[in-house]
Design a protein around this motif. Structure first.
Motif, short mmCIF file in Angstrom:
data_model
loop_
_atom_site.label_atom_id
_atom_site.label_comp_id
_atom_site.label_asym_id
_atom_site.label_seq_id
_atom_site.Cartn_x
_atom_site.Cartn_y
_atom_site.Cartn_z
N ARG A 34 2.75 33.22 -67.43
CA ARG A 34 3.99 33.19 -66.66
C ARG A 34 4.82 34.42 -67.01
N VAL A 35 5.93 34.61 -66.32
CA VAL A 35 6.76 35.79 -66.60
C VAL A 35 8.24 35.38 -66.72
N LYS A 36 9.00 36.25 -67.35
CA LYS A 36 10.43 35.99 -67.56
C LYS A 36 11.23 37.19 -67.10
N ILE A 37 12.29 36.93 -66.34
CA ILE A 37 13.24 37.98 -65.98
C ILE A 37 14.57 37.65 -66.64
N GLY A 38 15.12 38.65 -67.35
CA GLY A 38 16.37 38.45 -68.07
C GLY A 38 17.52 39.22 -67.44
N LYS A 39 18.58 39.33 -68.21
CA LYS A 39 19.83 39.87 -67.67
C LYS A 39 19.73 41.32 -67.18
N GLU A 40 19.00 42.17 -67.92
CA GLU A 40 18.96 43.59 -67.53
C GLU A 40 18.28 43.76 -66.17
N LEU A 41 17.05 43.26 -66.07
CA LEU A 41 16.31 43.46 -64.81
C LEU A 41 17.00 42.74 -63.65
N PHE A 42 17.54 41.55 -63.92
CA PHE A 42 18.20 40.82 -62.84
C PHE A 42 19.44 41.56 -62.37
N THR A 43 20.20 42.11 -63.33
CA THR A 43 21.43 42.81 -62.94
C THR A 43 21.10 44.09 -62.17
#
Ligand code: C5P
Length: 240
Positions: A34-43
């Protein structure tokens, strides 16, 4: 309560842009991890990249650690559910009503992601807690928040490898424990202070292992991930 499956690895997509993210995704198999997107990439890239990654078949953990008044967090969790994410998280220190609002938002939505809570950030020491008026040990506070999160219907918590055994005993076999700070044998710790190998994390009771730089910064990320799977399979043949 959720059922913990055998696809245990979550790759942290800690990239500054969509192009580098797509490059890595090309060598990952959504059937394996699976993968995770955090604050930096989302912003930087927003919900459209989240939707693109999900369209490519990946289960996505949206790691935005919501912490606000209950109404706002409920609506943010509902928005994450509408994006189709597999997992989303909130801060347990937002309290009972806030977590109940998160739970309720998922109950009312068509797509139901797992909702997990962050207890104490692993970057916080005993004196950081004292600064904000918490006068118990980090471990004690983690346990208190994890049990509160469980009472509020959270599916699990993010925790450090050092806390996994204690939380598995306190919260039971079905509680989701998501563990960052994972390093394959021989890898650089980077800025992580307490690291643990994938095999030891699963042995200690971790449900899902968050792995970033060991894979994302590897010269050959696909081969690096295969090596991690080989280490895991040697000990746990049933895992993906
Ligand atoms: O590169 P590395 O494997 O250290 O990445 C770990 C990921 O897990 C990062 O996305 C980081 O933000 C996240 N994380 C963490 N420690 C926590 C919570 C999340 O390292 N306590």
């Amino acid at each position: 309560m959720s059922e913990i499956d055998n696809k245990r690895i979550i790759i942290a997509l800690d990239f500054p842009d969509a192009a580098s993210t797509r490059n890595l995704l090309r060598v990952l198999d959504p059937a394996q991890c699976r993968v995770k997107i955090g604050k930096e990439l989302f912003t930087r890239c927003g919900p459209s990249l989240v939707e693109e990654v999900i369209r490519n078949g990946f289960d996505l953990f949206l790691d935005l650690k919501f912490h606000d008044i209950p109404n706002t967090v409920g609506k943010a969790v509902a928005a994450a559910a509408d994006l189709g994410v597999w997992m989303v998280n909130v801060h347990a220190s937002g309290g009972r009503d806030m977590m109940m609002a998160a739970r309720q938002a998922v109950a009312n939505s068509q797509h139901k992601p797992l909702v997990i809570a962050v207890t104490v950030l692993t970057s916080m020491s005993q004196s950081d807690l004292a600064d904000i008026g918490v006068n118990v040990s980090p471990q004690e506070h983690v346990k208190r928040l994890a049990l509160l999160a469980q009472q509020c219907g959270m599916d699990g918590v993010v925790c450090s490898a050092a806390e996994t055994e204690m939380l598995r005993a306190a919260c039971g076999a079905d509680y989701v424990l998501v563990t960052p700070g994972i390093r394959p044998v021989g890898d650089d710790a980077n800025d992580q202070k307490r690291i643990v190998t994938p095999v030891d994390a699963v042995k200690a009771g971790s449900s899902y292992l968050v792995i970033g730089r060991p894979v994302t910064q590897a010269e050959k990320p696909g081969e690096k991930l295969d090596e991690i799977f080989r280490q895991l399979h040697g000990n746990f043949p049933n895992l993906c």
